[in-house]
Design an enzyme around this catalytic site. Structure first.
Site, PDB file in Angstrom:
ATOM      1  N   GLU A 145      30.343  90.356  85.254  1.00 61.52           N
ATOM      2  CA  GLU A 145      30.342  90.755  86.662  1.00 61.52           C
ATOM      3  C   GLU A 145      28.932  91.033  87.172  1.00 61.52           C
ATOM      4  OE1 GLU A 145      34.840  92.726  86.661  1.00 61.52           O
ATOM      5  OE2 GLU A 145      33.083  94.007  86.938  1.00 61.52           O
ATOM      6  N   HIS A 178      38.178  92.212  93.084  1.00 62.04           N
ATOM      7  CA  HIS A 178      39.082  93.035  92.279  1.00 62.04           C
ATOM      8  C   HIS A 178      40.505  93.077  92.851  1.00 62.04           C
ATOM      9  CE1 HIS A 178      35.340  94.332  90.428  1.00 62.04           C
ATOM     10  NE2 HIS A 178      36.041  94.887  89.467  1.00 62.04           N
TER      11      HIS A 178
END
Length: 287
Positions: A145, A178
């Site tokens: 990420e 997310h």
């Protein structure tokens, strides 16, 4: 060359579109495998490790393609991605300490709960590395990420946005990424409303963290700075304020003071401990 010239003439549009593409490509890579197994199954985790590893390999080449000549004048590709030798020791330690200060309250609760003793046990760390969920949460998720959303996206956003704007725009994409957990939650049995509430909270929390992470990357000019902060935050999780009441009254007072002191100290130390000069950050020295 004509295509590249067209991209350079429309830098902002293509930089933002490139970041949006990377966001969807990263999330999409998690779902290319057909499986009925849940996200925590070792087989699912291993496949997703492979997917995000491929994304990590491809993302910097994609980013480099959209770099303008003006961007490359400020530094080479490695420097823009936060891969520098100068200042790397400071970037590996100071942001971690800064983040730990912010979590002074939860760390104090862990101390009173005896969890710190567990950290001193080699068996704890050896067994953790055998746990695929732990490895994903503490290592692979932060690594992939931060590489895609910070190292590969932030330089693109900084080509057309003011630094402070880029710090808050990039994390919105990180937060949106997310939302795919909503599908996982509904698959696990949550109804739509509950899954939406959980995912909305995750969006808020990850966006706020993303802004902090982007700020660390911008100020230090190092990929490792947001990486260590992300690993630490994933380990600590969101502070469980309700846990305070489970401690002894005398300990509760200390914990509350630790929460307040941690936040105050973090606010006071954020700028001086991320001074670009401390990390020999020449690319973003004026931020």
């Amino acid at each position: 060359m004509a295509v590249k010239q067209f991209i350079d003439n429309n830098t902002c549009i293509f930089s933002i579109l490139a970041c949006i593409f990377l966001t969807f490509a990263y999330v999409g890579s998690l779902y290319i495998w057909r499986s009925t197994l849940n996200r925590d199954h070792p087989s699912t985790i291993k496949r997703r490790f492979f997917s995000v590893s491929c994304m990590m390999l491809l993302a910097p080449f994609f980013t480099q393609y959209f770099f303008t000549e003006g961007t490359l004048v400020k530094g080479d590709v490695y420097g823009h991605l936060g891969l520098r030798a100068a200042g790397v020791v400071q970037a590996s330690i100071v942001p971690l300490i800064l983040t730990a200060i912010l979590f002074l309250g939860p760390l104090t609760m862990q101390f009173f709960s005896g969890i710190w003793k567990l950290y001193a046990e080699p068996v704890y760390w050896l067994s953790s590395w055998k746990d695929w969920v732990w490895v994903r949460n503490h290592f692979m998720a932060p690594l992939s990420e931060e590489w895609v959303f910070r190292a590969c996206m932030m330089p693109l956003l900084l080509q057309c946005l003011e630094p402070i704007t880029a710090v808050f725009v990039g994390p919105l994409l990180f937060g949106i990424a997310h939302f795919h957990h909503m599908y996982e939650q509904m698959k696990a049995g949550f109804d739509f409303k509950m899954a939406l509430m959980i995912s909305s909270f995750q969006f808020m929390y990850t966006s706020i963290f993303g802004a902090y992470s982007a700020y660390l990357f911008l100020r230090t000019g190092h990929f490792v700075a947001p990486l260590v902060a992300h690993m630490f935050c994933n380990h600590m999780g969101f502070p469980n304020f309700s846990e305070v009441s489970q401690h002894k009254p005398a300990h509760q007072a200390v914990i509350i003071v630790a929460f307040l002191a941690g936040l105050l100290l973090w606010c006071l130390l954020l700028n001086p401990l991320t001074d670009p000069a401390l990390y020999d950050n020449q690319i973003y020295a004026d931020t």
